[in-house]
Design a protein around this motif. Structure first.
Motif, PDB file in Angstrom:
ATOM      1  N   GLN A  89       0.839  -1.342  -0.084  1.00  0.00           N
ATOM      2  CA  GLN A  89       0.021  -0.063   0.107  1.00  0.00           C
ATOM      3  C   GLN A  89       0.849   1.248   0.029  1.00  0.00           C
ATOM      4  OE1 GLN A  89      -4.156  -1.079   2.359  1.00  0.00           O
ATOM      5  NE2 GLN A  89      -2.405  -0.656   3.666  1.00  0.00           N
ATOM      6  N   LYS A  90       2.154   0.905   0.081  1.00  0.00           N
ATOM      7  CA  LYS A  90       3.157   2.357   0.373  1.00  0.00           C
ATOM      8  C   LYS A  90       4.294   2.103  -0.585  1.00  0.00           C
ATOM      9  CE  LYS A  90       1.411   4.226   4.456  1.00  0.00           C
ATOM     10  NZ  LYS A  90       1.718   4.458   6.076  1.00  0.00           N
ATOM     11  N   ASP A  91       5.080   2.831  -0.718  1.00  0.00           N
ATOM     12  CA  ASP A  91       6.312   2.693  -1.495  1.00  0.00           C
ATOM     13  C   ASP A  91       7.323   2.143  -0.265  1.00  0.00           C
ATOM     14  OD1 ASP A  91       8.310   3.492  -3.466  1.00  0.00           O
ATOM     15  OD2 ASP A  91       9.353   4.374  -1.545  1.00  0.00           O
ATOM     16  N   SER A 130       4.253  -1.134  11.556  1.00  0.00           N
ATOM     17  CA  SER A 130       3.419  -0.357  10.463  1.00  0.00           C
ATOM     18  C   SER A 130       4.220  -0.805   9.246  1.00  0.00           C
ATOM     19  CB  SER A 130       3.719   1.060  10.545  1.00  0.00           C
ATOM     20  OG  SER A 130       5.019   1.534  10.436  1.00  0.00           O
ATOM     21  N   TRP A 131       5.114  -1.502   8.974  1.00  0.00           N
ATOM     22  CA  TRP A 131       5.637  -2.005   7.751  1.00  0.00           C
ATOM     23  C   TRP A 131       4.810  -3.223   7.268  1.00  0.00           C
ATOM     24  CZ3 TRP A 131       8.619   0.524   4.416  1.00  0.00           C
ATOM     25  CH2 TRP A 131       9.382   1.484   4.693  1.00  0.00           C
ATOM     26  N   HIS A 132       4.487  -3.929   8.086  1.00  0.00           N
ATOM     27  CA  HIS A 132       3.925  -5.392   8.072  1.00  0.00           C
ATOM     28  C   HIS A 132       2.883  -5.693   8.954  1.00  0.00           C
ATOM     29  CE1 HIS A 132       4.691  -9.885   7.173  1.00  0.00           C
ATOM     30  NE2 HIS A 132       3.464  -9.669   6.612  1.00  0.00           N
ATOM     31  N   VAL A 133       1.522  -5.523   8.431  1.00  0.00           N
ATOM     32  CA  VAL A 133       0.203  -6.080   9.166  1.00  0.00           C
ATOM     33  C   VAL A 133      -0.131  -7.257   9.114  1.00  0.00           C
ATOM     34  CG1 VAL A 133      -1.999  -5.402   9.713  1.00  0.00           C
ATOM     35  CG2 VAL A 133      -0.289  -3.542   9.879  1.00  0.00           C
ATOM     36  N   GLY A 163      -6.066 -12.885   6.676  1.00  0.00           N
ATOM     37  CA  GLY A 163      -6.697 -14.126   6.474  1.00  0.00           C
ATOM     38  C   GLY A 163      -7.282 -15.090   7.502  1.00  0.00           C
ATOM     39  N   TYR A 164      -7.335 -14.413   8.840  1.00  0.00           N
ATOM     40  CA  TYR A 164      -8.086 -15.268   9.912  1.00  0.00           C
ATOM     41  C   TYR A 164      -8.547 -14.386  11.096  1.00  0.00           C
ATOM     42  CZ  TYR A 164      -3.882 -14.562  12.745  1.00  0.00           C
ATOM     43  OH  TYR A 164      -2.706 -13.875  13.365  1.00  0.00           O
ATOM     44  N   ASN A 165      -8.183 -13.214  11.193  1.00  0.00           N
ATOM     45  CA  ASN A 165      -8.689 -12.370  12.103  1.00  0.00           C
ATOM     46  C   ASN A 165      -9.469 -11.323  11.712  1.00  0.00           C
ATOM     47  OD1 ASN A 165      -8.799 -10.792  14.529  1.00  0.00           O
ATOM     48  ND2 ASN A 165      -6.721 -10.079  14.750  1.00  0.00           N
ATOM     49  N   PRO A 166     -10.908 -11.293  11.963  1.00  0.00           N
ATOM     50  CA  PRO A 166     -11.819 -10.401  11.779  1.00  0.00           C
ATOM     51  C   PRO A 166     -11.674  -8.937  12.445  1.00  0.00           C
ATOM     52  CG  PRO A 166     -12.806 -11.780  12.988  1.00  0.00           C
ATOM     53  CD  PRO A 166     -11.502 -12.247  12.853  1.00  0.00           C
ATOM     54  N   GLY A 167     -10.851  -9.018  13.425  1.00  0.00           N
ATOM     55  CA  GLY A 167     -10.749  -7.994  14.467  1.00  0.00           C
ATOM     56  C   GLY A 167      -9.746  -6.817  14.283  1.00  0.00           C
ATOM     57  N   ILE A 168      -8.992  -6.920  13.217  1.00  0.00           N
ATOM     58  CA  ILE A 168      -8.054  -5.830  12.778  1.00  0.00           C
ATOM     59  C   ILE A 168      -8.571  -4.313  12.553  1.00  0.00           C
ATOM     60  CG2 ILE A 168      -5.921  -5.322  11.386  1.00  0.00           C
ATOM     61  CD1 ILE A 168      -5.601  -8.282  10.848  1.00  0.00           C
ATOM     62  N   SER A 169      -8.037  -3.441  13.265  1.00  0.00           N
ATOM     63  CA  SER A 169      -8.762  -2.271  12.926  1.00  0.00           C
ATOM     64  C   SER A 169      -8.252  -1.513  11.401  1.00  0.00           C
ATOM     65  CB  SER A 169      -8.351  -1.007  14.004  1.00  0.00           C
ATOM     66  OG  SER A 169      -7.022  -0.728  13.744  1.00  0.00           O
ATOM     67  N   MET A 170      -9.350  -0.751  11.196  1.00  0.00           N
ATOM     68  CA  MET A 170      -9.221  -0.216   9.636  1.00  0.00           C
ATOM     69  C   MET A 170      -7.829   0.777   9.593  1.00  0.00           C
ATOM     70  SD  MET A 170     -10.720  -2.336   7.558  1.00  0.00           S
ATOM     71  CE  MET A 170     -10.423  -1.160   6.184  1.00  0.00           C
ATOM     72  N   ASP A 171      -7.682   1.410  10.829  1.00  0.00           N
ATOM     73  CA  ASP A 171      -6.804   2.450  11.180  1.00  0.00           C
ATOM     74  C   ASP A 171      -5.419   1.813  10.953  1.00  0.00           C
ATOM     75  OD1 ASP A 171      -8.593   4.435  11.345  1.00  0.00           O
ATOM     76  OD2 ASP A 171      -8.666   4.549  13.500  1.00  0.00           O
ATOM     77  N   GLU A 172      -5.324   0.717  11.362  1.00  0.00           N
ATOM     78  CA  GLU A 172      -4.090  -0.025  11.461  1.00  0.00           C
ATOM     79  C   GLU A 172      -3.718  -0.558   9.955  1.00  0.00           C
ATOM     80  OE1 GLU A 172      -1.756  -3.641  13.980  1.00  0.00           O
ATOM     81  OE2 GLU A 172      -4.075  -3.217  14.193  1.00  0.00           O
ATOM     82  N   ARG A 196      -4.910   0.941   7.346  1.00  0.00           N
ATOM     83  CA  ARG A 196      -4.585   1.996   6.381  1.00  0.00           C
ATOM     84  C   ARG A 196      -3.112   2.739   6.567  1.00  0.00           C
ATOM     85  NH1 ARG A 196     -10.255   3.172   7.324  1.00  0.00           N
ATOM     86  NH2 ARG A 196      -9.612   4.277   9.147  1.00  0.00           N
ATOM     87  N   ASN A 197      -2.527   2.313   7.736  1.00  0.00           N
ATOM     88  CA  ASN A 197      -1.322   2.916   7.962  1.00  0.00           C
ATOM     89  C   ASN A 197      -0.132   1.892   7.717  1.00  0.00           C
ATOM     90  OD1 ASN A 197      -2.219   5.402   8.978  1.00  0.00           O
ATOM     91  ND2 ASN A 197      -2.601   4.674  11.204  1.00  0.00           N
ATOM     92  N   ALA A 198      -0.628   0.854   7.366  1.00  0.00           N
ATOM     93  CA  ALA A 198       0.370  -0.505   7.101  1.00  0.00           C
ATOM     94  C   ALA A 198       0.993  -0.230   5.638  1.00  0.00           C
ATOM     95  CB  ALA A 198      -0.399  -1.642   7.173  1.00  0.00           C
ATOM     96  N   ALA A 199       2.269  -0.379   5.391  1.00  0.00           N
ATOM     97  CA  ALA A 199       2.975  -0.559   4.026  1.00  0.00           C
ATOM     98  C   ALA A 199       2.660  -1.716   3.336  1.00  0.00           C
ATOM     99  CB  ALA A 199       4.409  -0.335   4.256  1.00  0.00           C
ATOM    100  N   VAL A 200       2.346  -2.921   4.175  1.00  0.00           N
ATOM    101  CA  VAL A 200       2.218  -4.344   3.463  1.00  0.00           C
ATOM    102  C   VAL A 200       1.207  -4.855   4.463  1.00  0.00           C
ATOM    103  CG1 VAL A 200       2.958  -6.376   2.856  1.00  0.00           C
ATOM    104  CG2 VAL A 200       4.587  -4.427   2.536  1.00  0.00           C
TER     105      VAL A 200
END
Length: 559
Positions: A390-392, A497-500, A504-513, A515-519
């Motif tokens: 999602q980022k350079d 933040s480089w790698h979230v 593929g198994y956890n439905p509880g990851i926040s969308m803010d986390e 969006r801020n992730a590079a991968v």
């Protein structure tokens, strides 16, 4: 003489005095007895004369009391007595019903229906006793017909109340409730265990299956290659493929659409896409389809793509690679490919995921041979095929690894995802060489310093431990446990933040986390190209699919 006379007188006088004294005593005794009898007679007579008038005077009084009681008994109405008993019975049962209703209201559990029934019944009792037709107060006489009807209705209500209390009694008996609760918990636990086992098997089957859309795409691409071979002749590799000054990515997969998404997401978010080089390695079966895709849909921005098969690297033989050697053994053949239903172990949901042959696939273990695969490169960014960029990412090449080989995001928190979770610390070889509390990290996005790798001889370390684990006594299957061993104390932790992970198994990851992730990484069974993917994350992957590609449209990827 004189003396004799005196003596005779004296003797005669003495005898006469004794007789007189006896007579006097006798008469005195008789007088005493007579007096006593007289007194007794007088006292008796006096008592008789005294009590007789009193008794005769009380007779009329006693007779009046008796007559009064007899009159009340005659005057009392037996119907009213019966009415009092009916009222008492109704009141007692109404009180009992109200008590059960209050207890049901206090419990607030699954007895709301009973609470309503008790409240309604109590109200029925109250309405019945205050019904105008059954108002008996102020009446001198009770109508027997009305009383009979009233009694009938009260008895019906009492019968219903008793029936409800008997049926509901066990709901208010703590011992019975505790036992029933224990039985329910035991039964639910058994069902949960079966459901988990069945779910694990179903999930494993779904994860290993190839969707029709993927199969269709591969077939269409191969068909295109066969139909127009002149369009897909081999070309000379670009000098950029071995230029160490560029940003190099290693990507090993047999999934065409997944590889295209990874490459496209990197390029679309790169500031200088022409400086990025992708080294894609697949198996012989999917080599043609992979090449046709990238020939038909060249990477935008001038990025470079090299596509090879595992078989194109001659050093990858069973004499050098422990995994290939182990796959040739009869033990491993039986372990992976024999029908597990024959030995009754197919229902083992815990181990079925580790019986997936992909864990021993050479594509999975190529990551341990990066220096041999790319001998002229200094740094390589390894990416799994289930990630989205999602980022350079060029900032990863600028991170100082402090002489270490691997840069990765750590996954431990608390006591979770420590080395003890992946390795068998009951084995002395593991226990004596590693710290069970060491923090684990994740494959999927790793920056490798190949010069440090060669210096530390990490591939030799991997070979050593892989040979020791031929019987799977040191760790379960997969690439992460040998990776943790190979790069133990040789890994630098990167910012999270480089790698979230976990899409593929956890439905509880926040969308803010996210969006801020590079991968973002779809590790787990719910891959984004499968029907079982989680909808809240799937769009983050599908937006990088090349929807204009005609075969994607024909194969119905559901975009």
């Amino acid at each position: 003489m004189a003396v004799a006379v005196r003596g005779g007188r004296g003797g005669g006088g003495l005898g006469s005095g004794g007789v007189n004294a006896g007579l006097r005593s006798f008469f005195s005794y008789r007088v005493f007895l007579s007096a006593m009898f007289t007194l007794l007679f007088v006292a008796t007579l006096s008592a008789i004369l005294t009590t007789h008038p009193s008794a005769s005077s009380q007779l009329p009084s006693s007779g009046d009391a008796y007559m009064h009681r007899t009159f009340l008994a005659i005057k009392s109405d037996p119907l009213k007595t019966r009415l009092d008993l009916i009222y008492k019975q109704a009141t007692d049962h109404m009180t009992l019903v109200n008590a059960y209703a209050a207890y049901a209201r206090k419990l607030k559990l699954d007895i709301s229906k009973q609470l309503k029934m008790f409240d309604d019944l109590a109200k029925n009792f109250s309405d019945l006793t205050t019904k105008p037709g059954y108002s008996f107060q102020g009446q001198d006489a009770v109508d027997e017909e009305v009383l009979r009807q009233f009694e009938k209705e009260v008895k019906e209500k009492v019968k219903v109340a008793r029936s409800m209390i008997v049926e509901s009694k066990e709901s208010y008996d703590n011992q019975i409730k505790i036992q029933k609760l224990k039985d329910t918990i035991f039964a639910v636990n058994e069902q949960l265990g079966k459901a988990k086992k069945n779910g694990g098997i179903a999930s494993s089957i779904s994860a290993k299956s190839i969707p029709k859309s993927l199969h269709c795409l591969a077939m269409r691409l191969v068909e295109e290659r066969i139909a127009h071979p002149e369009n897909y002749t081999e070309q000379e590799p670009s000098p950029a493929i071995e230029d160490p000054s560029l940003y190099h990515y290693a990507l090993f997969s047999d999934n065409v659409i997944a590889v295209s998404v990874v490459v496209r997401s990197v390029v679309m978010n790169a500031e200088e896409p022409w400086k990025h080089v992708f080294h894609v390695v697949t198996d012989r079966m999917n080599l043609a389809a992979m090449k046709v895709w990238f020939r038909m849909r060249p990477v935008e921005g001038g990025a470079h793509v090299e596509i090879k098969a595992v078989e194109d690297f001659p050093f990858l033989t069973s004499s050098y690679v422990p995994v290939l050697k182990q796959l040739e053994s009869s033990y491993m053949q039986n372990y992976y490919y024999k029908n597990q239903g024959e030995n009754g172990s197919s229902g083992d949901a815990t181990n079925i995921k580790f019986r997936n042959p992909k864990y021993m696939s050479m594509l999975n273990h190529l990551r341990f041979y990066l220096p041999e695969l790319y001998p002229k490169l200094h740094k390589v960014l390894f990416l799994d095929d289930d990630v989205v960029v999602q980022k350079d990412l060029t900032g990863l090449w600028k991170i100082d690894l402090d002489g270490r080989v691997n840069g990765a995001v750590e996954t431990c928190f608390g006591s979770f995802h420590r080395y003890s979770h992946y390795l068998n610390f009951s084995h002395p070889l593991i226990r004596d060489n590693f710290n069970s509390k060491a923090c684990a990290w994740a494959f999927g996005m790793n920056i490798f310093d190949l010069d440090a790798w060669r210096r530390e001889k990490c591939t030799d370390t991997y070979h050593h431990w892989q040979n020791l684990n031929e019987n799977h006594s040191l760790w379960k299957l997969g690439t992460l446990p040998p990776g943790l061993i190979t790069f133990y104390s040789k890994t630098k932790s990167l910012d999270k933040s480089w790698h979230v992970l976990g899409l593929g198994y956890n439905p509880g990851i926040s969308m803010d986390e996210i969006r801020n992730a590079a991968v973002i990484h779809y590790n787990g069974n719910m891959k984004p190209w499968l029907d079982i993917a989680m909808n809240q994350y799937k769009h983050l992957w599908t937006k990088y699919i090349d929807g204009d590609m005609e075969f994607v449209q024909m194969c119905n990827f559901g975009l």
